[in-house]
Design a protein around this motif. Structure first.
Motif, PDB file in Angstrom:
ATOM      1  N   PRO A 180       0.847  -1.196   0.000  1.00 32.89           N
ATOM      2  CA  PRO A 180       0.000   0.000   0.000  1.00 32.89           C
ATOM      3  C   PRO A 180       0.881   1.244   0.000  1.00 32.89           C
ATOM      4  O   PRO A 180       1.891   1.303   0.715  1.00 32.89           O
ATOM      5  CB  PRO A 180      -0.789  -0.124   1.308  1.00 32.89           C
ATOM      6  CG  PRO A 180       0.065  -0.975   2.183  1.00 32.89           C
ATOM      7  CD  PRO A 180       0.842  -1.895   1.295  1.00 32.89           C
TER       8      PRO A 180
ATOM      9  N   ASP B 268      -2.808   4.707  -2.967  1.00 35.14           N
ATOM     10  CA  ASP B 268      -4.037   5.142  -2.303  1.00 35.14           C
ATOM     11  C   ASP B 268      -4.199   6.657  -2.420  1.00 35.14           C
ATOM     12  O   ASP B 268      -4.300   7.374  -1.421  1.00 35.14           O
ATOM     13  CB  ASP B 268      -4.000   4.712  -0.839  1.00 35.14           C
ATOM     14  CG  ASP B 268      -5.372   4.746  -0.172  1.00 35.14           C
ATOM     15  OD1 ASP B 268      -6.347   4.299  -0.794  1.00 35.14           O
ATOM     16  OD2 ASP B 268      -5.456   5.221   0.978  1.00 35.14           O
TER      17      ASP B 268
ATOM     18  N   PRO C 233      -6.289  -0.530   0.634  1.00 36.00           N
ATOM     19  CA  PRO C 233      -5.258  -0.865  -0.362  1.00 36.00           C
ATOM     20  C   PRO C 233      -4.761  -2.305  -0.236  1.00 36.00           C
ATOM     21  O   PRO C 233      -4.518  -2.963  -1.250  1.00 36.00           O
ATOM     22  CB  PRO C 233      -4.146   0.141  -0.070  1.00 36.00           C
ATOM     23  CG  PRO C 233      -4.810   1.276   0.617  1.00 36.00           C
ATOM     24  CD  PRO C 233      -5.954   0.695   1.377  1.00 36.00           C
TER      25      PRO C 233
ATOM     26  N   GLN D 194      -6.044   4.339  -6.919  1.00 32.50           N
ATOM     27  CA  GLN D 194      -7.404   4.483  -6.404  1.00 32.50           C
ATOM     28  C   GLN D 194      -7.524   5.786  -5.630  1.00 32.50           C
ATOM     29  O   GLN D 194      -6.523   6.417  -5.276  1.00 32.50           O
ATOM     30  CB  GLN D 194      -7.768   3.293  -5.508  1.00 32.50           C
ATOM     31  CG  GLN D 194      -6.931   3.202  -4.240  1.00 32.50           C
ATOM     32  CD  GLN D 194      -7.313   1.979  -3.394  1.00 32.50           C
ATOM     33  OE1 GLN D 194      -7.724   0.955  -3.918  1.00 32.50           O
ATOM     34  NE2 GLN D 194      -7.184   2.106  -2.078  1.00 32.50           N
TER      35      GLN D 194
ATOM     36  N   TYR E 253       1.120   5.578   0.021  1.00 31.13           N
ATOM     37  CA  TYR E 253       0.521   6.913   0.146  1.00 31.13           C
ATOM     38  C   TYR E 253       1.618   7.926   0.456  1.00 31.13           C
ATOM     39  O   TYR E 253       2.194   7.921   1.546  1.00 31.13           O
ATOM     40  CB  TYR E 253      -0.555   6.960   1.230  1.00 31.13           C
ATOM     41  CG  TYR E 253      -1.166   8.344   1.368  1.00 31.13           C
ATOM     42  CD1 TYR E 253      -2.021   8.833   0.385  1.00 31.13           C
ATOM     43  CD2 TYR E 253      -0.849   9.158   2.446  1.00 31.13           C
ATOM     44  CE1 TYR E 253      -2.561  10.116   0.485  1.00 31.13           C
ATOM     45  CE2 TYR E 253      -1.384  10.432   2.563  1.00 31.13           C
ATOM     46  CZ  TYR E 253      -2.233  10.913   1.575  1.00 31.13           C
ATOM     47  OH  TYR E 253      -2.750  12.183   1.657  1.00 31.13           O
TER      48      TYR E 253
ATOM     49  N   SER F  80      -8.330   6.309   0.576  1.00 28.03           N
ATOM     50  CA  SER F  80      -9.262   5.592   1.456  1.00 28.03           C
ATOM     51  C   SER F  80      -9.053   5.953   2.916  1.00 28.03           C
ATOM     52  O   SER F  80      -9.865   5.601   3.757  1.00 28.03           O
ATOM     53  CB  SER F  80      -9.091   4.081   1.279  1.00 28.03           C
ATOM     54  OG  SER F  80      -7.818   3.665   1.750  1.00 28.03           O
TER      55      SER F  80
END
Length: 657
Positions: free
Chosen positions: A10, A42, A76, A67, A12, A70
Motif C-alpha cells: 500500500p 491510495d 489498499p 485508487q 501513500y 481511502s
C-alpha cells in the motif's frame, strides 16, 4: 511459471522513502517470473504515482493500481489481495524493505511446513520489533507454544487459498489496529503457522521525519474502540480459558500497562495523559479478569490493577518512582577461545545511579486486587521480583548498526543475591553471564557480515525487561580487549566505542588492527623470507598477502603470498617470501592483507620498510618524507576524503590510510 508470491505494497505519499522498498523487491533472489509486486497507490499527491507507473513499464512483474484516497492501509491491502495471482501474499509497507532472500526463504519454508502463515524475522532501525519470537525457528507455532502475540503487524506471508477460504480481509477506513484484528484472526484460524528466525526477512525503518503511521499520536477513544474489536475477534474464535487469557494478556501488557509506566507516561501532556488513562481504565474494567492479571509479571500487574480500579494519581506516582530504574552492566573480561569470543559480564537494575536493593526474602502474598497504597504496591512489586528471581534472564545480542539486524548469542547464566553491607535484610539481584560470540556462526548460524556490530544486553528481572548497551564498570578502567582476529575469512576487531560500549568491527577496521605498533625488531629476514609475530588472532593457517611498494617516482608494486599461523603464546606468525632479486635500490614500504581471498582484498600499511644491504635485506622503521609527514598530520576525515577522491590510483603516500 506459476506465481509463487504476490507482494502487496500500500502506497501513500512516501516520497523518497519508497526507494529502499522498490530496490529490495527488485533484487529478490526468487526469479522474477515466480513473483509479482503490486503497488496500490491510495491517492498519493506527490510524485509517487508517476514513479510507480515508470517502474511498471520497465518491469513486467511490477503492477500498479491507482485508487481514490481511502484514509488508511486496510483497503489498499484488500485491493492488492483481490488482484494477486500468487500462491502466497506478502504484505510490505512502502517505507520498509525486504532482505534479499526473503521471498524465496519464506516461500520455501511455508511450503515445506504446509503453513497458512509465515512470519519472517524482523529488524528495526529506530523502531522496536519483536525479539523473543525470533530466538529460533518455529516450524509449527501456536499462540500457546510461541510468543506469536508479540507480532501483530501485517508484514507476513499468507497462503492465498487460506485468505479466500476464510474470507479474511483487513478492516477498512481511517482507523487504528486494523492489523491487530486481521492478524489475531489469522493466528486463530490458520492450520499451521511457521516462524523463520535464522534470516532477517523484513526491515522496519523509522522515517527521519517520524511520519510513519505508527508514530503519530492517536485519539484514545477511537484507538481503544478499535482495540475492543481485536478482543472481540479473540472471543469469537476461542472458548473462555487459558488460550483466551494468554492472548488478552498481550493487549493488557503492551497496549495498556506499558503506556502507563515510567517516562513514557510522564512525558505526555497532562490532559492527554488523563484521557489515555480513562480509556485504558474502561477497557480493563470491562474486559480483563483476574486470570489475565495473574499471567502478568509484577510490574505490569501492579500498574494495570491500579488502572482497573481507576486510581489515576497512584498510577502517576508509581510512574514517577519507576522512571529512574534502568539496567546496568559490567564487562568483566573478553578473550578469544579458539575461533569464538568469550565475554563475561554482570547485569542488574539500578535506580538514581545506584544498584537497586530488595528484601532478602519475598514472603509477601499477592494482594487480592490492587494494593491499598503506592508504598504497598512498591513493596509487593519488590517481593514479587525476588520471588521470581530464579526465572531472571539476561541475553547478549549483536546488532548491526546500519540495518538493526540482531541475533541472540549463546549464554550461560547464574543468578546471585548479593547482601548489602549497610542494609541488613536487603540484597542486590545480580545476573552473571558468560556469552559466546563465534563470528563464523553468530548471524543465525551464518558469519557476521561486514559492518559494525554493537553488543546489547537484554535483561529481564521481575517486570523490567530492558535492553542496554554492554558497558564496562562505570568509573573504572576499561578491561583490556583481545587482539583482532582473522576468523572464517573475515577480520574481526573487538573494540570500545567512543561512548565506552563494546562492539565488533567486521571487515571495516583500519589502523585499529594494531599493526601500527610494530617495530623493526619484531621482524627477522632469514635468507629470502620475512618472519614476524603479529598481534592478530588466528585458529588455523590463513592465506595472506604482503605488498611491497618501491620508492618514487616509479613506486613499483610487488605482491607476494604469505601465511599467518597460530603462534605459541598468542598472535600470528607471518611467513612471506621476499623477492630479493626484484628489489632494487631504495626503501620498499610494507603493507599486509590479512585475508588474501577476500572479495575485495584490503592492505594495511606497516610502519616499516625493507631495504637491501651488503648483508642482505633488512627491515627498518619507516621514516616518512615531508609529504608523508604532512599527510599524516591531516585530520582523519580529510585523509579519508583524499583516499576516496583518488580511489585505486591514490598516491603511495596515502597507502593504508
Amino acid at each position: 511459471m506459476p506465481v509463487k508470491v504476490s507482494v502487496v505494497v500500500p502506497v501513500y505519499n512516501p516520497g523518497p522513502y519508497i526507494e529502499d522498498c522498490v530496490a529490495s523487491v527488485l533484487r529478490q533472489s526468487l526469479p522474477r517470473d515466480e513473483y509479482e509486486v503490486i503497488f496500490v497507490d491510495d491517492g498519493s499527491s506527490d510524485g509517487t504515482p508517476a514513479r510507480l507507473d515508470a517502474l511498471a513499464a520497465e518491469y513486467p512483474h511490477v503492477h500498479v493500481i491507482h485508487q481514490e484516497p481511502s484514509g488508511w492501509s486496510g483497503k489498499p491491502r484488500n485491493v492488492g489481495i483481490e488482484a494477486s495471482r500468487g500462491e502466497f501474499v506478502m504484505f510490505v509497507d512502502n517505507d520498509d524493505f525486504l532482505g534479499d532472500e526473503a521471498l524465496e526463504r519464506m516461500y520455501d519454508y511455508g511450503v515445506a511446513n504446509e503453513a497458512d502463515l509465515v512470519v519472517g524475522k524482523m529488524a528495526g532501525k529506530g523502531r522496536p520489533v519483536p525479539v523473543e519470537l525470533f530466538r529460533r525457528n518455529h516450524p509449527r507455532a501456536t499462540v500457546e507454544n510461541a510468543p506469536l502475540m508479540d507480532s501483530l503487524t501485517p508484514h507476513k506471508m499468507l497462503r492465498r487459498s487460506f485468505l479466500d477460504r476464510t474470507g479474511l480481509r483487513f478492516p477498512e477506513g481511517r482507523r487504528r489496529l486494523e492489523d491487530h484484528v486481521f492478524v489475531a484472526e489469522a493466528y486463530l484460524r490458520a492450520s499451521n503457522i511457521s516462524v523463520l528466525s535464522d534470516y532477517v526477512c523484513y526491515y522496519h525503518l523509522k522515517r527521519e521525519d517520524a511520519s510513519n503511521a505508527g508514530f503519530q499520536r492517536f485519539d484514545p477513544v477511537g484507538y481503544f474502540a478499535n482495540l475492543r474489536e481485536a478482543l472481540d475477534v479473540v472471543e469469537r474464535y476461542t472458548e473462555p480459558g487459558a488460550r483466551r487469557d494468554r492472548m488478552f494478556r498481550r493487549w493488557l501488557r503492551n497496549e495498556m500497562g506499558e503506556r502507563l509506566r515510567g517516562n513514557r507516561f510522564l512525558a505526555l501532556p497532562d490532559d492527554y495523559r488523563r484521557e489515555l488513562f480513562d480509556e485504558i481504565h474502561k477497557v480493563i474494567a470491562e474486559r480483563m479478569g483476574p486470570a489475565v492479571f495473574a499471567l502478568l509479571d509484577p510490574a505490569h500487574r501492579v500498574v494495570t490493577e491500579l488502572a482497573g480500579a481507576g486510581r489515576y494519581e497512584d498510577v502517576l506516582a508509581l510512574a514517577r518512582w519507576e522512571a529512574s530504574i534502568v539496567p546496568s552492566t559490567a564487562v568483566e573480561g573478553v578473550t578469544w577461545d579458539g575461533g569464538a569470543l568469550r565475554i563475561g559480564f554482570s547485569a542488574e537494575y539500578s535506580a538514581d545511579g545506584a544498584p537497586r536493593t530488595y528484601p532478602a526474602d519475598a514472603g509477601v502474598v499477592p494482594p487480592d486486587g490492587p494494593p491499598a497504597t503506592v508504598a504497598d504496591a512498591v513493596a509487593w512489586l519488590d517481593a514479587g521480583t525476588v520471588e521470581r528471581f530464579g526465572k531472571a534472564k539476561a541475553d547478549l545480542m549483536v546488532r548491526e548498526r546500519e540495518t538493526g539486524a540482531q541475533f541472540f548469542q549463546p549464554v550461560s547464566v547464574t543468578r546471585e543475591k548479593v547482601p548489602v553491607q549497610d542494609a541488613p535484610g536487603r540484597v542486590r539481584l545480580v545476573v552473571r553471564v558468560t556469552a559466546t560470540v563465534d563470528p563464523a556462526t553468530a548471524a543465525g548460524g551464518t558469519p557476521l557480515g561486514a559492518g559494525l556490530w554493537d553488543a546489547y544486553v537484554r535483561l529481564g528481572i521481575g517486570g523490567w525487561n530492558r535492553e542496554h548497551r554492554l558497558f564496562p564498570v562505570s568509573g573504572e578502567p576499561r578491561p583490556a580487549l583481545p587482539s583482532p582476529g582473522v576468523i572464517g575469512g573475515h577480520r574481526v576487531l573487538p573494540y570500545w566505542t567512543v561512548k565506552d560500549s563494546f562492539a565488533l568491527d567486521v571487515d571495516r577496521a583500519g589502523k585499529r588492527l594494531g599493526l601500527g605498533t610494530l617495530r623493526a625488531g619484531d621482524f627477522t629476514v632469514p635468507g629470502d623470507r620475512l618472519h614476524a609475530v603479529l598481534p592478530i588472532h588466528v585458529v588455523d593457517d590463513v592465506k595472506a598477502l604482503v605488498r611491497l611498494t618501491g620508492p618514487a617516482p616509479a613506486a613499483e608494486v610487488l605482491e607476494v603470498p604469505a601465511t599467518l599461523s597460530p603462534a605459541e603464546g598468542g598472535g600470528a606468525v607471518l611467513d612471506a617470501p621476499l623477492p630479493v632479486r626484484s628489489l632494487g635500490k631504495g626503501r620498499w614500504r610494507l603493507a599486509l592483507c590479512p585475508v588474501a581471498d577476500a572479495p575485495e582484498p584490503r592492505f594495511f600499511a606497516l610502519p616499516l620498510v625493507v631495504h637491501d644491504s651488503p648483508a642482505g635485506p633488512k627491515v627498518a622503521e619507516d621514516r616518512p618524507g615531508a609529504a608523508r609527514r604532512f599527510v599524516r598530520r591531516l585530520p582523519l576525515p580529510v585523509r579519508r576524503a583524499l583516499v576516496r577522491a583518488f580511489g585505486k590510483g591514490r598516491p603511495a603516500l596515502l597507502e593504508g590510510e
